[in-house]
Design an enzyme around this catalytic site. Structure first.
Site: not given
Ligand code: PEP
Length: 260
Positions: A9-11, A95, A97, A167, A173, A212, A233-234
């Site tokens: 997930n590149w957000k 999600h 967010e 999640e 994050g 994470s 994500g990151g």
């Molecule tokens: C996500 O964006 O769904 C996520 C889990 O982000 P991260 O891996 O950065 O915690």
């Protein structure tokens, strides 16, 4: 047998050139790996370029959100038909967010899930508790409420094409990953909910962990019986770390398969 699925997930990151370069590097690292499915979800503006870069690869393309209607007067929204036109086979829905920043509620997410399925796009639907809910030990209550709200009216056939992502919001994050046993407990609970709803497909639905994920922490989470992959994500923004995560998720006896 559930094929492991790793989704990046590149957000709201990367311009077109950066996104194209990233996906090319990822493909160079995962081509030839087998028994696993890899998907990237760039921002809307990079979907077309990434789609072209992914031609003739087995890396799937997904979007990070979608509206409930195929077309019409919905300024600023993106429809399932538009996503399909760009080659998207997946869409992340609900999600945290979207829920926290944009106020999306279970009822709207449910409409989006049903719309994605209607247009043959695989919904990757996120559920998970906030830090406060986690500290109040309400994880199962929250998951059950979101599950019932977002998955209303799915048929057994729909379920076979649906992916759930657990999640925990406190892990997204933050650098704070769930312990493998915590993830497994939540995933097993989700599978119980699935079994009580559609027993015949409960063993087929993939449940991803997200929060994470890093190359050095995911192997043990992935080894849990009810964890079928990850939503990253990151760590999906760097080819090296994403490739390492994919490699740490391979089924034990697989060595070949994602083809060019
Ligand atoms: C996500 O964006 O769904 C996520 C889990 O982000 P991260 O891996 O950065 O915690």
């Amino acid at each position: 047998m559930r094929t492991p699925l790793i989704v990046g997930n590149w957000k709201m990151n990367l311009n077109t050139r950066e996104a194209t370069n990233l996906v090319k590097s990822i493909f160079a690292g995962v081509r030839g790996l087998g028994g696993i499915e890899v998907v990237v979800c760039p921002s809307y503006t990079a979907l077309s370029a990434v789609s072209s870069a992914l031609e003739k690869t087995n890396i799937g393309l997904g979007a990070q959100n979608m509206y409930t209607e195929p077309e019409g007067a919905f300024t600023g929204e993106i429809s399932p038909l538009m996503l399909k036109d760009l080659g998207c086979r997946f869409v992340i829905l609900g999600h945290s967010e979207r829920r926290a920043v944009f106020g999306e509620k279970d009822a709207l997410i449910n409409k989006k899930v049903l719309t994605a399925l209607k247009y043959s796009i695989v919904p990757i639907v996120c559920v998970g508790e906030t830090l406060e809910e986690h500290e109040r030990r309400e994880t199962e209550q929250v998951i059950q409420r979101q599950f019932e709200g977002t998955f209303k009216d799915l048929t057994a056939t729909d379920w076979k094409r649906t992916v759930i992502a657990y999640e925990p919001v406190w892990a997204i994050g933050t650098g704070r990953t769930a312990m493998p046993s915590q993830a497994e407990e939540a995933h097993a609970f989700i599978r119980e909910l699935l079994a009580s709803r559609v027993n015949e497909v409960a063993d087929e639905v993939r449940i991803l962990y997200g929060g994470s994920i890093k190359p050095d922490n995911f192997g043990k989470i992935m080894a849990q019986p009810n964890v079928d992959g990850g939503l990253v994500g990151g760590a999906s923004l760097k080819a090296e770390s994403f490739i390492e995560i994919v490699k740490s998720s391979l089924p034990k006896n697989e060595t070949s398969g994602i083809k060019s």
